[in-house]
Every structure is written in C-alpha cells, then in structure tokens.
Design a protein around this motif. Structure first.
Motif, PDB file in Angstrom:
ATOM      1  N   THR A   1       0.841  -1.187   0.000  1.00  0.00           N
ATOM      2  CA  THR A   1       0.000   0.000   0.000  1.00  0.00           C
ATOM      3  C   THR A   1       0.880   1.242   0.000  1.00  0.00           C
ATOM      4  N   PRO A   2       0.333   2.378  -0.485  1.00  0.00           N
ATOM      5  CA  PRO A   2       1.155   3.586  -0.551  1.00  0.00           C
ATOM      6  C   PRO A   2       1.764   3.964   0.802  1.00  0.00           C
ATOM      7  N   LEU A   3       1.042   3.743   1.874  1.00  0.00           N
ATOM      8  CA  LEU A   3       1.551   4.094   3.199  1.00  0.00           C
ATOM      9  C   LEU A   3       2.914   3.457   3.431  1.00  0.00           C
ATOM     10  N   PHE A   4       3.057   2.222   2.944  1.00  0.00           N
ATOM     11  CA  PHE A   4       4.301   1.508   3.168  1.00  0.00           C
ATOM     12  C   PHE A   4       5.326   1.770   2.067  1.00  0.00           C
ATOM     13  N   ARG A   5       4.823   2.087   0.873  1.00  0.00           N
ATOM     14  CA  ARG A   5       5.766   2.289  -0.222  1.00  0.00           C
ATOM     15  C   ARG A   5       6.449   3.644  -0.141  1.00  0.00           C
ATOM     16  N   GLU A   6       5.738   4.641   0.404  1.00  0.00           N
ATOM     17  CA  GLU A   6       6.302   5.985   0.423  1.00  0.00           C
ATOM     18  C   GLU A   6       7.107   6.185   1.687  1.00  0.00           C
ATOM     19  N   HIS A   7       8.385   6.359   1.540  1.00  0.00           N
ATOM     20  CA  HIS A   7       9.236   6.587   2.697  1.00  0.00           C
ATOM     21  C   HIS A   7      10.032   7.877   2.509  1.00  0.00           C
ATOM     22  N   PRO A   8       9.363   8.989   2.275  1.00  0.00           N
ATOM     23  CA  PRO A   8      10.134  10.213   2.068  1.00  0.00           C
ATOM     24  C   PRO A   8      10.903  10.589   3.336  1.00  0.00           C
ATOM     25  N   ARG A   9      12.077  11.186   3.120  1.00  0.00           N
ATOM     26  CA  ARG A   9      12.926  11.482   4.256  1.00  0.00           C
ATOM     27  C   ARG A   9      12.651  12.855   4.852  1.00  0.00           C
ATOM     28  N   SER A  10      11.488  13.407   4.567  1.00  0.00           N
ATOM     29  CA  SER A  10      11.188  14.681   5.212  1.00  0.00           C
ATOM     30  C   SER A  10       9.802  14.594   5.804  1.00  0.00           C
ATOM     31  N   PHE A  11       9.556  15.407   6.800  1.00  0.00           N
ATOM     32  CA  PHE A  11       8.236  15.448   7.396  1.00  0.00           C
ATOM     33  C   PHE A  11       7.965  16.894   7.746  1.00  0.00           C
ATOM     34  N   GLU A  12       6.922  17.453   7.140  1.00  0.00           N
ATOM     35  CA  GLU A  12       6.618  18.857   7.345  1.00  0.00           C
ATOM     36  C   GLU A  12       7.876  19.685   7.112  1.00  0.00           C
ATOM     37  N   THR A  13       8.311  20.417   8.119  1.00  0.00           N
ATOM     38  CA  THR A  13       9.505  21.248   7.902  1.00  0.00           C
ATOM     39  C   THR A  13      10.778  20.575   8.413  1.00  0.00           C
ATOM     40  N   ASN A  14      10.676  19.325   8.831  1.00  0.00           N
ATOM     41  CA  ASN A  14      11.872  18.659   9.371  1.00  0.00           C
ATOM     42  C   ASN A  14      12.957  18.516   8.310  1.00  0.00           C
ATOM     43  N   ARG A  15      14.194  18.604   8.772  1.00  0.00           N
ATOM     44  CA  ARG A  15      15.320  18.408   7.858  1.00  0.00           C
ATOM     45  C   ARG A  15      16.060  17.110   8.130  1.00  0.00           C
ATOM     46  N   PHE A  16      15.967  16.604   9.360  1.00  0.00           N
ATOM     47  CA  PHE A  16      16.821  15.471   9.733  1.00  0.00           C
ATOM     48  C   PHE A  16      16.060  14.256  10.263  1.00  0.00           C
ATOM     49  N   VAL A  17      14.839  14.447  10.697  1.00  0.00           N
ATOM     50  CA  VAL A  17      14.110  13.373  11.387  1.00  0.00           C
ATOM     51  C   VAL A  17      12.795  13.120  10.654  1.00  0.00           C
ATOM     52  N   TYR A  18      12.514  11.853  10.361  1.00  0.00           N
ATOM     53  CA  TYR A  18      11.322  11.528   9.565  1.00  0.00           C
ATOM     54  C   TYR A  18      10.700  10.226  10.070  1.00  0.00           C
ATOM     55  N   PRO A  19       9.376  10.144  10.014  1.00  0.00           N
ATOM     56  CA  PRO A  19       8.698   8.920  10.465  1.00  0.00           C
ATOM     57  C   PRO A  19       8.420   7.975   9.296  1.00  0.00           C
ATOM     58  N   VAL A  20       8.534   6.681   9.556  1.00  0.00           N
ATOM     59  CA  VAL A  20       8.239   5.649   8.560  1.00  0.00           C
ATOM     60  C   VAL A  20       7.380   4.593   9.238  1.00  0.00           C
ATOM     61  N   VAL A  21       6.255   4.219   8.611  1.00  0.00           N
ATOM     62  CA  VAL A  21       5.484   3.097   9.145  1.00  0.00           C
ATOM     63  C   VAL A  21       5.983   1.833   8.459  1.00  0.00           C
ATOM     64  N   SER A  22       6.378   0.857   9.252  1.00  0.00           N
ATOM     65  CA  SER A  22       6.953  -0.353   8.687  1.00  0.00           C
ATOM     66  C   SER A  22       6.176  -1.571   9.168  1.00  0.00           C
ATOM     67  N   ARG A  23       5.541  -2.257   8.199  1.00  0.00           N
ATOM     68  CA  ARG A  23       4.809  -3.470   8.563  1.00  0.00           C
ATOM     69  C   ARG A  23       5.791  -4.535   9.041  1.00  0.00           C
ATOM     70  N   ARG A  24       6.980  -4.502   8.407  1.00  0.00           N
ATOM     71  CA  ARG A  24       8.004  -5.481   8.751  1.00  0.00           C
ATOM     72  C   ARG A  24       8.397  -5.385  10.229  1.00  0.00           C
ATOM     73  N   SER A  25       8.613  -4.159  10.709  1.00  0.00           N
ATOM     74  CA  SER A  25       9.020  -4.039  12.109  1.00  0.00           C
ATOM     75  C   SER A  25       7.796  -3.932  13.022  1.00  0.00           C
ATOM     76  N   GLY A  26       6.619  -3.864  12.441  1.00  0.00           N
ATOM     77  CA  GLY A  26       5.402  -3.851  13.251  1.00  0.00           C
ATOM     78  C   GLY A  26       5.170  -2.539  13.974  1.00  0.00           C
ATOM     79  N   GLY A  27       5.598  -1.440  13.382  1.00  0.00           N
ATOM     80  CA  GLY A  27       5.360  -0.163  14.036  1.00  0.00           C
ATOM     81  C   GLY A  27       6.024   0.985  13.300  1.00  0.00           C
TER      82      GLY A  27
END
Ligand code: SF4
Length: 296
Positions: A13-39
């Motif tokens: 699903t797109p939620l899992f396929r999209e892993h952009p390295r930015s979040f809002e105005t963040n430059r260094f820290v980004y969230p990724v949802v990973s089914r593999r790691s379960g969180g």
C-alpha cells in the motif's frame, strides 16, 4: 543505510511504499510506518548532503536533485527528534493525512534508526550525536525502544564510531551491517567504492565479536543476471569466516530491489530466486535468515 536500504519493504500500500525522508519542515528526522518491524520507525538522517562513501548500483537515494541542507544542525536535529517522539507517543502523528490510514496495530513506536541519505558513521561526531539522541529517548522514558544503525560497516575502525557502537549497545542498540558479496570483483561491481572489501569484512568481524550483528544483504539482477552460484557460495564462505573468527550474527536479512534503483539495469530477483538464496545461506551457514521479496 539507506538504505543501504533503510526499510526493506515488501508492503504494497502507498503508506508503506512511500518513505520520504522529510516530514513537514523537518530536515533530519522523519517517520516511517513499517509493517516489517510492526510499528513506526523514526529515521535520523546524518547525511543531508546525500554524500556517501559507497555508490551502490541499487541505491534508492535521489542524487539527481540536490539537497538544500548540507550540514547536520545538531540542535535542530535533537529538537526534531524530541518533537517526533512526542507526536508518535501521543498518537498525534496519526491525525496527519499521510499517517491517518495507519492500522491500529502499527501505531506503536518500534525504533529510532540512523540511516538516511548516506553512510551515517561518516558523520564526524558520530558518538556524540548517538549519545545525545539516546538522552532524548531516555527523557521520554522510552527505554524499550530500539536504536538501529543501518550501515555499510566501512567506518567501524574509527574510534568515534567504536564509541558510538558502544553507546548503542547500552541503549537497546541493533547494528544492521550490509554485506552482499563474496568476492572482491562482485563487491566492487555492486558497491562502486574505493574502500577495500577486506576492510568491510574485518570491521564486521571485529564488531560482531563485541555484540551480535544483523547482516543485511540485497541481491539483484544486473543486466539480467542474478549473482552466480560461485558468488553466492563465496558469500556464505565470508559469513562462515566471520562466525569462525568468533563473530556473532543474530540474523541475515535477504532481500531484493523494491524501489527504483540508481541504475536502470538493476532489477529485482523473483520470489523463487530469493527463496533459493535463503535456503543456500541456511544450509551452508546454519544462520537464522529472514527473506523480503521485491517488486517495483
Ligand atoms: S550508496 Fe550509500 S546510501 Fe546508497 S545504498 Fe549504498 S551505502 Fe547506502
């Protein structure tokens, strides 16, 4: 390592396929949802300039567009991590349009991962930044949350990196070291670096004697050809040499290309090809393996 590949995905699903390295105005820290790691995995990018000491033919980092951020702003990075930990632990993250479809079972924080757009251990003050990030995690009382280093193992011999690995050990650390060749020839074909293969093998052996390592191995077709049986056999020999030298390997992750690679002649292995490699590694090394299928 990128990834190296930071989150080998087989999710669709797109939620899992999209892993952009930015979040809002963040430059260094980004969230990724990973089914593999379960969180949720919180990524920390120590290479915003996208410079890497490897040039893997399958790298997924977009080096065509240049980055505006060239240097790590330490205070900003720590502030972003602090804020991101709050967003995930309060659940506020899941009100964000990109994360609101996250299944309830994945709405938990699994780890903080040093990966990003290059090799994280080339960051000069690696030990200090790892220590400062561990302090932020401790302030949030997240003792059970892992800290994962995704690395090509090229810098483990540097004192600051050795100290950083020890800090990770004391803070639920896991080291995922990349190894995906058995011979010099194949290593240079895939990783396109001037760093000798012997150094990578020695660094992995030395680090694995101190704590168990996870090995990440990406195999692929290059110009239509998968790694040869002789190459895969040599790969197993290298794993056996590490364990014979007293190194502990807790897991070998075997995966293939799942996102657009740097070179267009790089394509994924079939599921059956991945299965065959997994069986070979199991039978020749006795190590625990885990497989991840590909697809683009
Ligand atoms: S080029 Fe660097 S960032 Fe890309 S996969 Fe290789 S080690 Fe990782």
């Amino acid at each position: 390592m990128d990834p190296h590949v930071d989150q080998p995905p087989s999710e669709s699903t797109p939620l899992f396929r999209e892993h952009p390295r930015s979040f809002e105005t963040n430059r260094f820290v980004y969230p990724v949802v990973s089914r593999r790691s379960g969180g949720v995995s919180i990524g920390v990018n120590l290479n915003p300039d996208k410079v890497c000491n490897f040039d893997c033919i399958y790298c997924q980092v977009d080096r065509v567009s240049t980055s505006e951020t060239k240097f790590v702003g330490r205070e900003q990075l720590l502030a972003e991590l602090d804020h991101m930990l709050s967003l995930v632990t309060t659940g506020e993250l899941f009100a964000h349009p990109r994360f609101r479809d996250t299944p309830v079972t994945l709405r938990r924080l699994n780890d903080i991962a040093f990966s990003g757009d290059g090799e994280p251990t080339t960051y000069r003050d690696f030990d200090e930044i790892v220590s400062a990030c561990a302090d932020v995690k401790r302030r949030h009382a997240l003792d059970a949350v892992k800290m994962v280093l995704i690395t090509n193992a090229s810098m483990f011999h540097r004192p600051a990196v050795e100290r950083g690995l020890a800090i990770l050990d004391a803070n639920q650390g896991e080291i995922w070291a990349k190894l995906e060749a058995g011979t010099d020839e194949y290593y240079y074909l895939i990783e396109r670096t001037t760093i000798p293969f012997r150094r990578i093998l020695d660094n992995i052996s030395a680090a694995a004697r101190v704590r168990p390592l996870v090995i990440q191995s990406l195999f692929m077709r290059v110009a239509g050809s998968p790694p040869s049986p002789a190459e895969l056999s040599a790969f197993c020999d290298r794993l056996n040499e590490i364990t014979a030298a007293g190194g502990k390997l807790s897991l070998v992750q075997i995966y293939t290309v799942a996102r657009r690679p740097a070179e267009s002649n790089v394509t994924p292995l079939s599921n059956a090809d991945v299965d065959e490699i997994v069986e070979l590694v199991r039978s020749k090394t006795g190590l625990t393996t885990r497989r991840y299928y590909g697809g683009l």
